[in-house]
Structure formats: C-alpha cells, structure tokens
Design a protein around this motif. Structure first.
Motif, PDB file in Angstrom:
ATOM      1  N   ASP A 257       0.622  -3.711   4.061  1.00 40.07           N
ATOM      2  CA  ASP A 257       1.938  -3.061   3.975  1.00 40.07           C
ATOM      3  C   ASP A 257       1.823  -1.617   3.502  1.00 40.07           C
ATOM      4  O   ASP A 257       2.708  -1.091   2.819  1.00 40.07           O
ATOM      5  CB  ASP A 257       2.891  -3.834   3.069  1.00 40.07           C
ATOM      6  CG  ASP A 257       3.929  -4.612   3.873  1.00 40.07           C
ATOM      7  OD1 ASP A 257       4.252  -4.165   4.986  1.00 40.07           O
ATOM      8  OD2 ASP A 257       4.408  -5.650   3.390  1.00 40.07           O
ATOM      9  N   ASP A 258       0.720  -0.967   3.855  1.00 39.46           N
ATOM     10  CA  ASP A 258       0.482   0.420   3.481  1.00 39.46           C
ATOM     11  C   ASP A 258       0.481   1.282   4.741  1.00 39.46           C
ATOM     12  O   ASP A 258      -0.287   1.025   5.671  1.00 39.46           O
ATOM     13  CB  ASP A 258      -0.860   0.542   2.757  1.00 39.46           C
ATOM     14  CG  ASP A 258      -1.172   1.970   2.348  1.00 39.46           C
ATOM     15  OD1 ASP A 258      -1.889   2.659   3.102  1.00 39.46           O
ATOM     16  OD2 ASP A 258      -0.681   2.402   1.288  1.00 39.46           O
TER      17      ASP A 258
ATOM     18  N   THR B  78       4.507  -1.589   9.324  1.00 38.82           N
ATOM     19  CA  THR B  78       5.129  -1.317   8.042  1.00 38.82           C
ATOM     20  C   THR B  78       5.765   0.065   8.002  1.00 38.82           C
ATOM     21  O   THR B  78       6.323   0.484   6.999  1.00 38.82           O
ATOM     22  CB  THR B  78       4.086  -1.445   6.898  1.00 38.82           C
ATOM     23  OG1 THR B  78       4.760  -1.494   5.645  1.00 38.82           O
ATOM     24  CG2 THR B  78       3.106  -0.283   6.923  1.00 38.82           C
TER      25      THR B  78
ATOM     26  N   GLY C  94      14.275  -8.381   0.775  1.00 37.66           N
ATOM     27  CA  GLY C  94      12.942  -7.795   0.837  1.00 37.66           C
ATOM     28  C   GLY C  94      13.036  -6.280   0.870  1.00 37.66           C
ATOM     29  O   GLY C  94      14.027  -5.691   0.419  1.00 37.66           O
ATOM     30  N   ARG C  95      12.011  -5.662   1.406  1.00 39.49           N
ATOM     31  CA  ARG C  95      12.009  -4.197   1.522  1.00 39.49           C
ATOM     32  C   ARG C  95      13.058  -3.760   2.528  1.00 39.49           C
ATOM     33  O   ARG C  95      12.971  -4.085   3.706  1.00 39.49           O
ATOM     34  CB  ARG C  95      10.633  -3.707   1.967  1.00 39.49           C
ATOM     35  CG  ARG C  95       9.574  -3.713   0.890  1.00 39.49           C
ATOM     36  CD  ARG C  95       8.258  -3.243   1.469  1.00 39.49           C
ATOM     37  NE  ARG C  95       8.405  -2.091   2.339  1.00 39.49           N
ATOM     38  CZ  ARG C  95       7.447  -1.641   3.154  1.00 39.49           C
ATOM     39  NH1 ARG C  95       6.298  -2.268   3.202  1.00 39.49           N
ATOM     40  NH2 ARG C  95       7.654  -0.584   3.901  1.00 39.49           N
TER      41      ARG C  95
ATOM     42  N   ASP D  15      13.612  -1.053   3.964  1.00 37.16           N
ATOM     43  CA  ASP D  15      13.215  -0.148   5.037  1.00 37.16           C
ATOM     44  C   ASP D  15      12.664  -0.908   6.241  1.00 37.16           C
ATOM     45  O   ASP D  15      12.310  -0.304   7.249  1.00 37.16           O
ATOM     46  CB  ASP D  15      12.177   0.866   4.541  1.00 37.16           C
ATOM     47  CG  ASP D  15      10.907   0.189   4.027  1.00 37.16           C
ATOM     48  OD1 ASP D  15      11.009  -0.912   3.448  1.00 37.16           O
ATOM     49  OD2 ASP D  15       9.821   0.760   4.191  1.00 37.16           O
TER      50      ASP D  15
ATOM     51  N   ARG E 129      17.076  -6.568  -4.857  1.00 41.02           N
ATOM     52  CA  ARG E 129      16.096  -6.041  -3.903  1.00 41.02           C
ATOM     53  C   ARG E 129      14.695  -6.366  -4.388  1.00 41.02           C
ATOM     54  O   ARG E 129      14.290  -5.957  -5.476  1.00 41.02           O
ATOM     55  CB  ARG E 129      16.256  -4.529  -3.742  1.00 41.02           C
ATOM     56  CG  ARG E 129      17.602  -4.136  -3.168  1.00 41.02           C
ATOM     57  CD  ARG E 129      17.619  -2.703  -2.700  1.00 41.02           C
ATOM     58  NE  ARG E 129      18.902  -2.337  -2.129  1.00 41.02           N
ATOM     59  CZ  ARG E 129      19.107  -1.267  -1.383  1.00 41.02           C
ATOM     60  NH1 ARG E 129      18.106  -0.450  -1.110  1.00 41.02           N
ATOM     61  NH2 ARG E 129      20.301  -0.999  -0.895  1.00 41.02           N
ATOM     62  N   GLY E 130      13.973  -7.105  -3.564  1.00 44.10           N
ATOM     63  CA  GLY E 130      12.595  -7.446  -3.877  1.00 44.10           C
ATOM     64  C   GLY E 130      11.632  -6.681  -2.997  1.00 44.10           C
ATOM     65  O   GLY E 130      11.989  -5.687  -2.362  1.00 44.10           O
ATOM     66  N   ASP E 131      10.405  -7.163  -2.943  1.00 40.27           N
ATOM     67  CA  ASP E 131       9.374  -6.470  -2.165  1.00 40.27           C
ATOM     68  C   ASP E 131       8.532  -7.447  -1.347  1.00 40.27           C
ATOM     69  O   ASP E 131       7.405  -7.142  -0.965  1.00 40.27           O
ATOM     70  CB  ASP E 131       8.470  -5.655  -3.094  1.00 40.27           C
ATOM     71  CG  ASP E 131       7.874  -6.511  -4.212  1.00 40.27           C
ATOM     72  OD1 ASP E 131       8.112  -7.745  -4.208  1.00 40.27           O
ATOM     73  OD2 ASP E 131       7.192  -5.952  -5.082  1.00 40.27           O
TER      74      ASP E 131
ATOM     75  N   SER F  40       7.096 -10.034  -2.390  1.00 40.79           N
ATOM     76  CA  SER F  40       5.972 -10.568  -3.161  1.00 40.79           C
ATOM     77  C   SER F  40       6.457 -11.648  -4.128  1.00 40.79           C
ATOM     78  O   SER F  40       7.639 -11.682  -4.494  1.00 40.79           O
ATOM     79  CB  SER F  40       5.298  -9.450  -3.962  1.00 40.79           C
ATOM     80  OG  SER F  40       6.133  -9.049  -5.039  1.00 40.79           O
TER      81      SER F  40
ATOM     82  N   GLY G  24       8.160 -10.171  -7.107  1.00 44.39           N
ATOM     83  CA  GLY G  24       9.533  -9.740  -6.883  1.00 44.39           C
ATOM     84  C   GLY G  24      10.517 -10.892  -6.994  1.00 44.39           C
ATOM     85  O   GLY G  24      11.601 -10.758  -7.571  1.00 44.39           O
TER      86      GLY G  24
END
Length: 371
Positions: free
Chosen positions: A124-125, A149, A208-209, A211, A240-242, A244, A247
């Motif tokens: 996710d980078d 991502t 989640g994210r 974006d 709002r989590g990520d 993971s 999160g």
C-alpha cells in the motif's frame, strides 16, 4: 537396455557425459533432437507444450531433455516472438486472504493458457507500487493485473501502449479501461439494512482509507442505507481506519467507550474486523448480546471446508467478496486483450465488470439490547 543408452552411443557418442551427474557442457535443442531422433521443430513443440506431437514421441523427447538436463531458453524465445508468456500482478498486501483468493483465480486462468505470474507486493505504498510497475515493464511482461494504491495516477503515462493493464478491486470513479470490481456500495447497503431490520438505530461504521474507491463506496452504501431508513448519521459513530487490525482495534475502543456506544458496527474489511473483535473482548462486550458486528471479506474455505467467519465465536456475519472469481475474470480479460493484439484486432474499452458480494448472516448479529 533403455533406448537412451543405445541412442546416445549411436547418435551422440558421449554417453558418459549424458549419464554423468555433472554434464561437461550445456546441451542445446539440437542435441536433444539428435538424442531423441526427432526434428528440432518437434523438440520445440514438446518444450512449448503444444499438443501436436504423438504421446510416445513426446515422452521420448521429454526423457532426452531430462537426460541432458536441458531447459528451454525462454528469454531467447521471448526476444524472437516478442512475448514472454508472463503476466505481472501488483497487489497491496500479500497477507490478505482476499488478495490470496484473487491470485489463485488469476493463476489458474493464466496457467491454463500457458502463462506464468510475476507477483509484486506494494505494501500500500505509492512509491513501491510505481517501482514495481517500472520493473515489470522492464521485464517485458505481456500484461499487468493491478490493485492500485494510487488511483489518481492510473493512466498517466506510467504504462507502455503495448502493455495492456486490467485493474481489479480498486477502480477510480469514471475509469474507462478494463477492470473488475465488487459493487461495494450495494454490499455495504445490504449489510446496513440487515442491522436496521434487526431493530438497531445506533449504528457505527469503521471505514478504510477514504482515498480508495472500495472504502468510499462502502461508506456511501452505509450512509445511503441510514438515509433510506430515516436514521441520522452520527459523526461520532463514523470512524476512519486504515484497513489494518490496529485501526479496527483503536476505533473499536473509541466507539465502545462513548457515553452512548453503538449497538451495531459495520467494519470495512477483514483485518479491521479482527481488531474490532479484540477490542470488544478486551472491554468485555458480549457479541451479539450487547453489540452486533458485520465485517467485510472472508477467504475461500480451506481444504477441510472451514471458513474464516465460522471459526470465530460467535460465528461472524460477513460480506463475502468473490475474490477467486475476481482474479479469474481479470486474467481472462487480460488474456483476451493479448489474443486480440496478436491477431491484429482492436479491443474497445472494456469498462468495469461488476461482481456481487454475498451477505452471510451468522450469530454475530442480533436485536439490540433492551434499554
């Protein structure tokens, strides 16, 4: 004796070299052809697994290849035919059961068509994803399957015109290229409606994210279900989590420590759901007596038939995404594009193929606790 013993003395004259555990030189396709007593074209057909050679002849060629420790030079062949029979795949998380299912589907289709997969993990980078794409292009893969991502950069000159790309799972809104995705909005809507129909009015959502299209669509499905049920969307109930476990755990603690905690939570993916369940166990919240939980994702059952949600106590209600079907469908589309290009045919923009998720209702949901 075995035919190789006789054939080697007769055709090659270096039987000792052939039977040695360490051949004295690298043998070529012509050596294999001489040893098997066939043409170079026949050896090539066997090496490329073409079904044009009689089984007995193919077996003799394969045994000659083993005896000479011969392996086809696919790099040289790819330079000649301008194909590597390799597909690149970039996913954001190798540990995700969902993406493992996607890879299984893609690999099964690719292998059947004679292709191999070159796998890359972006973690996710964005920078790592772009580096992987450059490497895949430099390796001359025939096509790329991508769960990006960095949806804002898709289509902005990062691919070669002759390298088709099929997106899966994560697709920018308005994207006109080939892609396969879940109807995430509808999936979240149905899951939320399930909780509303059980009598819940204090519903929370761990996103989640934002974006990423998957997170945005699931959040929109949750919001729309509340709106259609004439229920308010409380700001303190929207987290709002990520994607993971951390999160899910952090947001779960925050939600359940509110003065008026929710009676039901919809969690936007599997790892965050596990983090949420850890938080509820730590606080001592009983599910579903005090809190109903629905999560996204459930990997395909293992070889014993056990599924992820059914192994938890209570058994977890999930929105199960068809990961295997997503991977196989994306690979089929990519291979069709490659076939069309080889035949000189133009393929129009495929658009997004939309799959449907399944709501599997189990014992982690129930009516809200009596006040």
């Amino acid at each position: 004796k075995h035919f190789l013993a006789r054939a080697t003395r007769r055709r090659l004259g270096y039987y000792d070299c052939v039977t040695s555990s360490e051949p004295k030189r690298l043998y070529t396709i012509r050596d294999v052809a001489r040893l098997a007593g066939v043409s170079v074209a026949t050896v090539s057909a066997v090496a490329n697994e073409k079904k044009l050679v009689r089984p007995a002849t193919a077996a003799r060629v394969q045994e000659a290849m083993r005896a000479l420790n011969y392996h086809p030079d696919h790099v040289a062949r790819s330079l000649k035919v301008r194909r590597t029979t390799t597909l690149g795949v970039v996913i954001p998380d190798f540990s995700s059961g969902f993406f493992v299912d996607v890879l299984r589907g893609a690999e099964d289709v690719a292998r059947t068509a004679g292709y191999s997969l070159l796998l890359c993990n972006s973690n996710d980078d964005v920078a790592q994803e772009q580096r992987h794409i450059r490497v895949l292009l430099s390796r001359r893969v025939d096509g790329i399957l991508l769960a990006s991502t960095d949806l804002y950069s898709i289509g902005k000159n990062q691919f070669r015109p002759d390298t088709p790309v099929v997106l899966f799972d994560r697709v920018p809104h308005g994207y006109r290229g080939a892609a396969v995705a879940i109807d995430n909005m509808e999936a979240a809507y149905k899951a939320t409606q399930c909780l509303v129909q059980l009598g819940h009015s204090k519903l929370a959502f761990i996103a989640g994210r934002m974006d990423l299209s998957t997170a945005r669509d699931r959040a929109e499905g949750f919001r729309k279900a509340l709106e259609d049920s004439h229920l308010p969307l409380e700001g303190e109930y929207f987290k709002r989590g990520d994607f993971s476990p951390e999160g899910g755990y952090r947001n779960g603690l925050e939600l359940m420590r509110l003065d008026h905690p929710p009676t039901a939570i919809l969690c936007s993916n599997g790892p965050m759901t596990l983090g949420l369940l850890r938080a509820t166990q730590e606080i001592g919240i009983r599910c579903p007596d005090e809190l109903s939980v629905i999560g996204f994702d459930e990997p395909a059952p293992d070889t014993y038939g056990f599924s992820f949600g059914s192994l938890l106590k209570p058994e977890l209600t999930v929105v199960a995404q068809p990961g295997y079907q997503m991977g196989s469908r994306a690979a089929q589309i990519l291979l069709k594009q490659l076939s069309d290009a080889q035949n000189g045919e133009q393929h129009p923009d495929q658009g997004v193929v939309t799959l449907t998720a399944e709501l599997r209702i189990r014992s982690s949901v129930g009516p809200p606790p009596k006040q």
